[in-house]
Design a protein around this motif. Structure first.
Motif, PDB file in Angstrom:
ATOM      1  N   THR A 115      -4.849  -3.665  -3.297  1.00 60.03           N
ATOM      2  CA  THR A 115      -5.185  -2.574  -4.208  1.00 60.03           C
ATOM      3  C   THR A 115      -4.328  -2.607  -5.480  1.00 60.03           C
ATOM      4  OG1 THR A 115      -6.043  -1.238  -2.396  1.00 60.03           O
ATOM      5  CG2 THR A 115      -5.383  -0.051  -4.379  1.00 60.03           C
ATOM      6  N   GLN A 126     -10.213  -3.248  -3.331  1.00 57.89           N
ATOM      7  CA  GLN A 126      -9.598  -4.191  -2.409  1.00 57.89           C
ATOM      8  C   GLN A 126     -10.688  -4.664  -1.454  1.00 57.89           C
ATOM      9  OE1 GLN A 126      -6.280  -2.755  -0.034  1.00 57.89           O
ATOM     10  NE2 GLN A 126      -5.757  -4.833   0.613  1.00 57.89           N
ATOM     11  N   THR A 160     -12.441  -3.031   2.065  1.00 55.32           N
ATOM     12  CA  THR A 160     -11.967  -1.673   2.332  1.00 55.32           C
ATOM     13  C   THR A 160     -13.136  -0.691   2.249  1.00 55.32           C
ATOM     14  OG1 THR A 160     -11.494  -1.337   0.003  1.00 55.32           O
ATOM     15  CG2 THR A 160      -9.672  -2.138   1.372  1.00 55.32           C
ATOM     16  N   ALA A 199     -10.361   3.450  -4.768  1.00 56.81           N
ATOM     17  CA  ALA A 199      -9.456   3.180  -3.651  1.00 56.81           C
ATOM     18  C   ALA A 199      -9.023   4.489  -3.005  1.00 56.81           C
ATOM     19  CB  ALA A 199      -8.233   2.404  -4.141  1.00 56.81           C
ATOM     20  N   TYR A 233       0.825  -1.193   0.000  1.00 59.92           N
ATOM     21  CA  TYR A 233       0.000   0.000   0.000  1.00 59.92           C
ATOM     22  C   TYR A 233       0.867   1.253   0.000  1.00 59.92           C
ATOM     23  CZ  TYR A 233      -4.833   1.543   0.630  1.00 59.92           C
ATOM     24  OH  TYR A 233      -6.092   2.038   0.437  1.00 59.92           O
TER      25      TYR A 233
END
Ligand code: ARG
Length: 286
Positions: free
Chosen positions: A188, A162, A165, A205, A60
């Motif tokens: 992601t 993802q 999330t 995201a 990430y």
């Protein structure tokens, strides 16, 4: 006569034995305290300081990722390291997949989590959060030639997120729980790869991660779309529900790095400029 001799002998023997014992004791006693008193004091110090195990999904960037050496690095990592130092605690980061990351906390495998975790009311029911340390928002990534212009345009399109999330949450709300058009990925970057390959029409995201990906993968030919309908999000460090002792340490560390300017320095290192007036205010508020 033999009786007297025997008694005499026994008496003498007893005296000699007693003497020997005294000598023996006398010889043993002095070195004993001399050897035992200073030695343990020097070799048995306070029990080794606890090392707090910190779980993070290190896929990430720029918040948490692994460098070429396999070390876990990023904004979150620097923030926690600096805050931990202020709080006087030792930390060790352990790469932990997002799926199941909250279980590791509940089960005690991790002492706390830093993983760009958005503080939500739902999560607050099963874990406790530190004061916020970063402001975020969802961002849409699409191919440069895409006609998608706003979030609402994604209603009937294939969207990658993802799994589990806040990006997953917003698209689930828009398309409905049963939608077959939501493609949930383990990370992601995997969702963004799928967009590159054309398997999805868009990815939703966290803004920081999408922007970082677009800037570092010019070949991917993405553009980003922000949308005012996305709620404001804030990242927090998560501890096991009820672990107020640790939470207070973390909060004190976070407050201290904001006061002495090290938070602002870390922010600038990763995002190029100091946090705006609104960001630290929000980050510092409850
Ligand atoms: N902020 C988002 C959330 O809390 C995504 C966080 C994902 N973090 C990660 N390291 N993969 O749902």
């Amino acid at each position: 006569m033999p009786k007297m001799t025997t008694r005499h002998f026994l008496q003498s023997a007893a005296t000699v034995l007693a003497g020997l014992l005294l000598v023996a004791c006398g010889k043993q006693q002095p070195p004993a305290p001399a050897a035992s008193t200073p030695a343990p004091a020097a070799s048995a110090p306070a029990p080794a300081a606890k090392v707090y195990v910190v779980g993070t999904d290190a896929a990430y960037a720029p918040f948490e990722s692994q460098n070429e050496k396999g070390e876990i690095v990023g904004f979150d990592i620097d923030v926690v390291k600096a805050a931990a130092q202020k709080a006087g605690i030792e930390v060790k980061f352990v790469n932990t997949p997002w799926e199941g990351i909250f279980n590791t906390l509940a089960q005690g495998d991790r002492d706390f989590l830093v993983s760009s975790i958005t503080i939500t009311d739902e999560r607050k029911q099963t874990m406790d959060f530190s004061s916020p340390y970063f402001d975020a928002q969802q961002l849409i990534a699409v191919k440069k030639d895409s006609k998608i212009a706003k979030f609402d345009d994604l209603k009937k399109l294939k969207v990658g997120v993802q799994n589990g999330t806040t990006g997953d949450e917003v698209i689930t709300k828009l398309q409905g729980k049963e939608s077959a058009n939501i493609k949930r990925f383990e990370s992601t970057p995997l969702a963004l790869k799928e967009l590159e390959g054309g398997g999805v029409d868009a990815v939703v995201a966290d803004n920081g991660v999408v922007v970082h990906y677009v800037n570092n993968n010019s070949g991917s030919n993405f553009k980003t779309i922000s949308d005012a309908s996305f709620p404001a999000e804030q990242y927090g460090v998560a501890v096991k529900k009820g672990n107020t002792e640790l939470l207070e340490k973390i909060n004190k560390g976070l407050a201290d790095i904001k006061t002495d300017g090290s938070y602002q320095q870390i922010y600038t290192k990763y995002f190029g400029s100091a946090p705006t007036a609104a960001a630290p205010a929000a980050a510092a508020s409850k």
